[in-house]
Design a protein around this motif. Structure first.
Motif, PDB file in Angstrom:
ATOM      1  N   SER A  50      -9.863   7.010   5.276  1.00  0.00           N
ATOM      2  CA  SER A  50      -9.972   7.917   5.351  1.00  0.00           C
ATOM      3  C   SER A  50     -11.349   8.201   5.816  1.00  0.00           C
ATOM      4  CB  SER A  50      -9.492   8.522   4.165  1.00  0.00           C
ATOM      5  OG  SER A  50      -9.845   9.935   4.639  1.00  0.00           O
ATOM      6  N   SER A  74      -2.887   1.692  -3.970  1.00  0.00           N
ATOM      7  CA  SER A  74      -2.951   2.786  -3.999  1.00  0.00           C
ATOM      8  C   SER A  74      -3.141   3.901  -5.140  1.00  0.00           C
ATOM      9  CB  SER A  74      -1.409   2.895  -4.128  1.00  0.00           C
ATOM     10  OG  SER A  74      -1.670   2.211  -6.063  1.00  0.00           O
ATOM     11  N   TYR A 119       0.509  -1.001   0.060  1.00  0.00           N
ATOM     12  CA  TYR A 119      -0.120   0.212   0.039  1.00  0.00           C
ATOM     13  C   TYR A 119       1.087   0.798   0.030  1.00  0.00           C
ATOM     14  CZ  TYR A 119      -4.546  -2.992   1.385  1.00  0.00           C
ATOM     15  OH  TYR A 119      -4.860  -3.376   0.964  1.00  0.00           O
ATOM     16  N   LYS A 179      -7.833   9.384   9.678  1.00  0.00           N
ATOM     17  CA  LYS A 179      -7.300   8.410   8.483  1.00  0.00           C
ATOM     18  C   LYS A 179      -5.543   7.678   9.025  1.00  0.00           C
ATOM     19  CE  LYS A 179      -3.603  11.107   6.527  1.00  0.00           C
ATOM     20  NZ  LYS A 179      -3.441  12.152   5.728  1.00  0.00           N
ATOM     21  N   THR A 180      -6.417   5.989   7.963  1.00  0.00           N
ATOM     22  CA  THR A 180      -4.876   4.647   8.818  1.00  0.00           C
ATOM     23  C   THR A 180      -4.909   4.950   6.864  1.00  0.00           C
ATOM     24  OG1 THR A 180      -6.978   3.249   8.584  1.00  0.00           O
ATOM     25  CG2 THR A 180      -6.866   4.187  10.253  1.00  0.00           C
ATOM     26  N   GLU A 181      -4.440   3.226   7.655  1.00  0.00           N
ATOM     27  CA  GLU A 181      -3.194   2.947   6.069  1.00  0.00           C
ATOM     28  C   GLU A 181      -4.881   3.319   4.784  1.00  0.00           C
ATOM     29  OE1 GLU A 181      -0.022  -0.334   4.741  1.00  0.00           O
ATOM     30  OE2 GLU A 181      -0.489  -0.065   6.698  1.00  0.00           O
ATOM     31  N   THR A 182      -5.855   2.587   5.124  1.00  0.00           N
ATOM     32  CA  THR A 182      -6.639   2.225   4.298  1.00  0.00           C
ATOM     33  C   THR A 182      -7.999   3.355   4.122  1.00  0.00           C
ATOM     34  OG1 THR A 182      -7.715   0.351   5.290  1.00  0.00           O
ATOM     35  CG2 THR A 182      -5.694  -0.386   3.645  1.00  0.00           C
ATOM     36  N   THR A 209       1.200   5.210   1.555  1.00  0.00           N
ATOM     37  CA  THR A 209      -0.027   5.833   1.777  1.00  0.00           C
ATOM     38  C   THR A 209      -0.964   6.837   0.999  1.00  0.00           C
ATOM     39  OG1 THR A 209       2.122   7.900   2.658  1.00  0.00           O
ATOM     40  CG2 THR A 209       1.238   5.925   3.838  1.00  0.00           C
TER      41      THR A 209
END
Length: 190
Positions: free
Chosen positions: A104, A142, A26, A99-102, A28
């Motif tokens: 928002s 991404s 992923y 927000k996190t890695e996946t 960011t």
């Protein structure tokens, strides 16, 4: 013909998202500054050659770490006997609050304006308003995301009938609507 378009669309989605998901690579949420987003129902209408209805498309530009500029366009076209064309344009700001890695989560605020024209008669409706939204986005890869944007829309409308000689040829009213509660958007990030 529908099968070929569906297969092509599925192939594009798979090649842009699944390899990155499978590898766990992923990027960011800040790495891609541009996003094009459209209502998923628009894609199915296009694939099935149903070119009437309501189309929404948005462009977002990530200009700061958690802030985005939003531009939107809505086009509603009905080619039946009365032929109605409606076009709205919006501009606004969006600010992420989590927000996190996946995932928002953001708040959005837009100024909206547009016109509606009936072709059979010279009837015009002008509108302008403000819209506040909560944006919930899930990043599949991404370059690919899905999202929802429920919101509240305060709209002022003015109707004018240019074909009548009556003194009662115009009207003004105000609407307050809950919008986009069932819409799912597909986003392409680049």
């Amino acid at each position: 013909m529908i099968g070929r378009k569906s297969i092509f669309l599925l192939a594009v989605l798979i090649t842009t998202s699944i390899p990155q998901v499978a590898l766990g690579t992923y990027i960011t949420l800040d790495d891609n500054r541009h996003q094009l987003k459209m209502d998923i129902a628009n894609i199915f209408r296009f694939v099935s050659n149903d070119h009437r209805g309501f189309y929404q498309m948005y462009y977002r530009y990530n200009y700061k770490d958690v802030s985005k500029i939003r531009l939107g366009m809505t086009l509603a076209l009905n080619t039946s006997r009365g032929t109605r064309l409606e076009n709205n344009i919006s501009i606004g700001l969006e600010r992420e609050f989590k927000k996190t890695e996946t995932w928002s989560f953001a708040r959005g605020f837009d100024i909206v304006g547009g016109i509606e024209k009936t072709r059979a008669a010279s009837r015009w409706t002008y509108n302008g308003g403000i819209q506040a939204s909560i944006i919930i986005e899930y990043r599949l890869a991404s370059t690919f995301s899905i999202s929802m944007e429920p919101g509240l829309f305060f709209n002022m409308k003015f109707f004018k009938d240019y074909d009548t000689f009556s003194s009662d040829d115009s009207e003004f009213w105000i609407e307050l609507n809950i919008i986009n509660t069932g819409r799912v958007f597909i986003g392409f990030h680049f």
